[in-house]
Enzyme design. Structure first.
Site, PDB file in Angstrom:
ATOM      1  N   LYS A  84      55.394  25.980  -5.079  1.00  0.00           N
ATOM      2  CA  LYS A  84      55.998  25.131  -4.064  1.00  0.00           C
ATOM      3  C   LYS A  84      55.425  25.358  -2.669  1.00  0.00           C
ATOM      4  CE  LYS A  84      60.399  24.638  -6.497  1.00  0.00           C
ATOM      5  NZ  LYS A  84      60.455  23.164  -6.514  1.00  0.00           N
ATOM      6  N   SER A 193      62.673  12.789  -7.390  1.00  0.00           N
ATOM      7  CA  SER A 193      63.404  13.940  -7.909  1.00  0.00           C
ATOM      8  C   SER A 193      64.886  13.596  -8.004  1.00  0.00           C
ATOM      9  CB  SER A 193      63.222  15.151  -6.996  1.00  0.00           C
ATOM     10  OG  SER A 193      64.123  16.185  -7.359  1.00  0.00           O
TER      11      SER A 193
END
EC number: 1.3.5.2
Length: 370
Positions: A84, A193
């Site tokens: 990430k 998402s």
């Protein structure tokens, strides 16, 4: 979504099967953190990294392609979600990936959702996550990218900060694009998402248009949009048409699914909300890919992600219209040799099919059926 297909044959090695059983005794996010730290440690040193690259990196020229002006040594990349914050920039090429997508990163740092938030679905060879875009922020990633020169292309996936109201999403994405666009090989706008409240609503063309326009105005770096598998066919068509109209470089299809249909792992409902990745999303990912290619052809680059486990799966996506591929869950279940196995299998199929290059194979089955 349909359930997982039969377990792939010949994938992985027995030693990793044993190691995976041990890894799976540890909570999913904890073992992810530990293994990721190990991978970073091993590849931080020059000679182990060079040795791994010599053994695992895609070097067969038939696998190389130039996509939106960027040269990719192999079509399989690491999907967003694993790294990430760009902490492993030098690891992914050494582990056989042709590129890596970092993120999802947001304009400001945020902790994500409360733990536990990552779960294995072993009977489905899948993962369920509700991470919630935990990351150190676009500024921190920009510093890291500016200091290092990775040996493979690095894309960056940007999302909306959770605390940002939907009516301020344009400015949020714009801020990330301004910081990260000059440092990335490409940018992906993530509006798909399921783990940030209201994010998927931004896939509506009326909401998506100003976001994409703002990002395009901030950077000359290729811009793509990542979409959900749970969209209707008409919504997929609308986004494809918008991407062509605005001059996007491409579409990443698809993100995780919120569907629980056909899952084999017991007790999934007790795990709570989240997106599912891996084989349960594969069928819909292929359907969306084929629909997109039929709609846009070669006008957009299509990156296929979702349920790729074997070289056969990868080959199906390429011939259906994907110029590039991504994996995360397949890597977790397949181990450190997984990317090399996929690339070797693609190279063999290219030669068996008489293709001179990867580009020649992209969309070949779609053209034949058309």
């Amino acid at each position: 979504m349909s359930g997982a297909p039969p377990a792939p044959r010949g994938g992985g090695h027995r030693w990793y099967g044993v190691a995976r059983q041990l890894f799976f005794l540890v909570p999913a996010e904890r073992i992810h953190t530990l293994v990721f730290a190990l991978l970073r440690g091993v590849t931080a040193v020059g000679w182990p990294r060079r040795l791994l690259r010599r053994l695992l990196a895609p070097t067969d020229p038939v696998l190389a392609s130039t996509v939106f002006g960027v040269r990719f040594p192999g079509p399989l990349g690491l999907a967003a979600g694993f790294d990430k914050d760009g902490l492993g920039l030098h690891a992914w090429g050494a582990l056989g990936f042709g590129y890596a997508e970092i993120g999802t990163v947001t304009a400001g740092p945020q902790p994500g959702n409360p733990a536990p938030r990552l779960f294995r679905l072993p009977a489905d060879r899948a993962l369920l996550n509700r991470m919630g875009f935990n990351n150190l922020g676009a500024g921190a990633l920009a510093v890291r990218l500016a200091r290092r020169q990775p040996d493979i292309p690095i894309g960056v996936n940007i999302g909306k900060t959770k605390a940002t109201p939907p009516d301020q999403a344009v400015d949020d994405y714009r801020a990330s694009a301004r910081l990260l666009g000059p440092l990335a090989s490409y940018l992906v706008v993530n509006v798909s998402s399921p783990n940030t409240p209201g994010l998927r609503d931004l896939q509506a063309v009326g909401s998506l248009r100003p976001i994409l326009s703002a990002v395009l105005a901030e950077t000359s770096t290729p811009v793509l949009v990542k979409i959900a598998p749970d969209l209707s066919d008409s919504d997929v068509d609308d986004i494809a048409d918008l991407a062509v109209e605005l001059g996007l470089a491409g579409i990443v299809a698809t993100n995780t699914t919120v569907s629980r249909d056909g899952l084999r792992t017991a007790g999934v409902d007790q795990l709570g909300a989240g997106g599912i990745s891996g084989p349960p999303v594969a069928r819909r990912a292929v359907e969306v890919l084929r629909r997109l290619y039929g709609r846009v052809g070669d006008r957009l680059v299509l990156i296929s992600v979702g349920g790729i486990e074997t070289a056969d799966h990868a080959w199906e996506r390429i011939t259906a219209g994907a110029s590039l591929l991504q994996g995360y869950t397949g890597f977790v279940y397949g181990g450190g040799l997984w990317a090399k196995q996929i690339h070797d299998g693609i190279a063999q199929r290219l030669r068996d099919g008489g293709f001179a290059s990867l580009r020649d194979a992209v969309g070949s089955s779609a053209r034949e059926s058309g």
